[in-house]
Design an enzyme around this catalytic site. Sequence first.
Site, mmCIF file in Angstrom:
data_model
loop_
_atom_site.group_PDB
_atom_site.id
_atom_site.type_symbol
_atom_site.label_atom_id
_atom_site.label_comp_id
_atom_site.label_asym_id
_atom_site.label_seq_id
_atom_site.Cartn_x
_atom_site.Cartn_y
_atom_site.Cartn_z
ATOM 1 N N VAL A 89 0.862 -1.342 0.023
ATOM 2 C CA VAL A 89 -0.027 -0.125 0.140
ATOM 3 C C VAL A 89 0.941 1.247 0.010
ATOM 4 C CG1 VAL A 89 -0.336 -0.006 2.551
ATOM 5 C CG2 VAL A 89 -1.890 1.246 1.220
ATOM 6 N N GLU A 94 1.270 13.847 1.586
ATOM 7 C CA GLU A 94 1.594 15.474 1.272
ATOM 8 C C GLU A 94 2.621 15.557 0.224
ATOM 9 O OE1 GLU A 94 2.694 17.291 5.029
ATOM 10 O OE2 GLU A 94 0.797 16.886 5.681
ATOM 11 N N HIS A 97 5.694 11.405 -3.512
ATOM 12 C CA HIS A 97 6.387 10.021 -3.478
ATOM 13 C C HIS A 97 5.351 8.846 -3.916
ATOM 14 C CE1 HIS A 97 4.005 9.407 0.076
ATOM 15 N NE2 HIS A 97 4.194 8.054 -0.031
#
Length: 165
Positions: A89, A94, A97
């Site tokens: 997962v 924010e 990545h």
Amino acid sequence: MSSADKNLSVFKTDGLPDISNKKFALVVAEWNSEVTEKLFEGAYQTLIGYGAAAENIERGNVPGSFELTLGAHWYAQRSDIDAVIALGVVIQGETKHNDYINHAVAQGITNISIQNNKPVIFGVLTPNNMQQAVDRAGGVHGNKGDEAAMTAIKMVGLKDKIFTR
């Protein structure tokens, strides 16, 4: 249909192959283990429920989702493994990545499958937040691990059908 509208644990089971002699490798990311363990449990139970022998299911852990590609590659190279299921997962967060990791892992899994001529299944959640991950790892939207295992079963059956004629 988006997974927001679909239960990931509901699928067609007509004509499934006999997988009692098939060997599966489950490569599981340790990062976000509260989610990936549920994905593993779903995949494992689905394989068992549809006829896989427990001794024919092998698990390998990798630190995070980015490492799923290499772990899956190592298992896919083994001639005794019929299918590999990569479970992980990557949550939006924010920064960007997730864009880089998800793209790299998806492309890597695809390449490994083609290079090794065997099913290597992308069982990686790509949610916007932890709640969406939980909802798709045994929550209200079912379990992506179930779906990944069923995909492996169906792909093993298709390969046998194509190459045993």
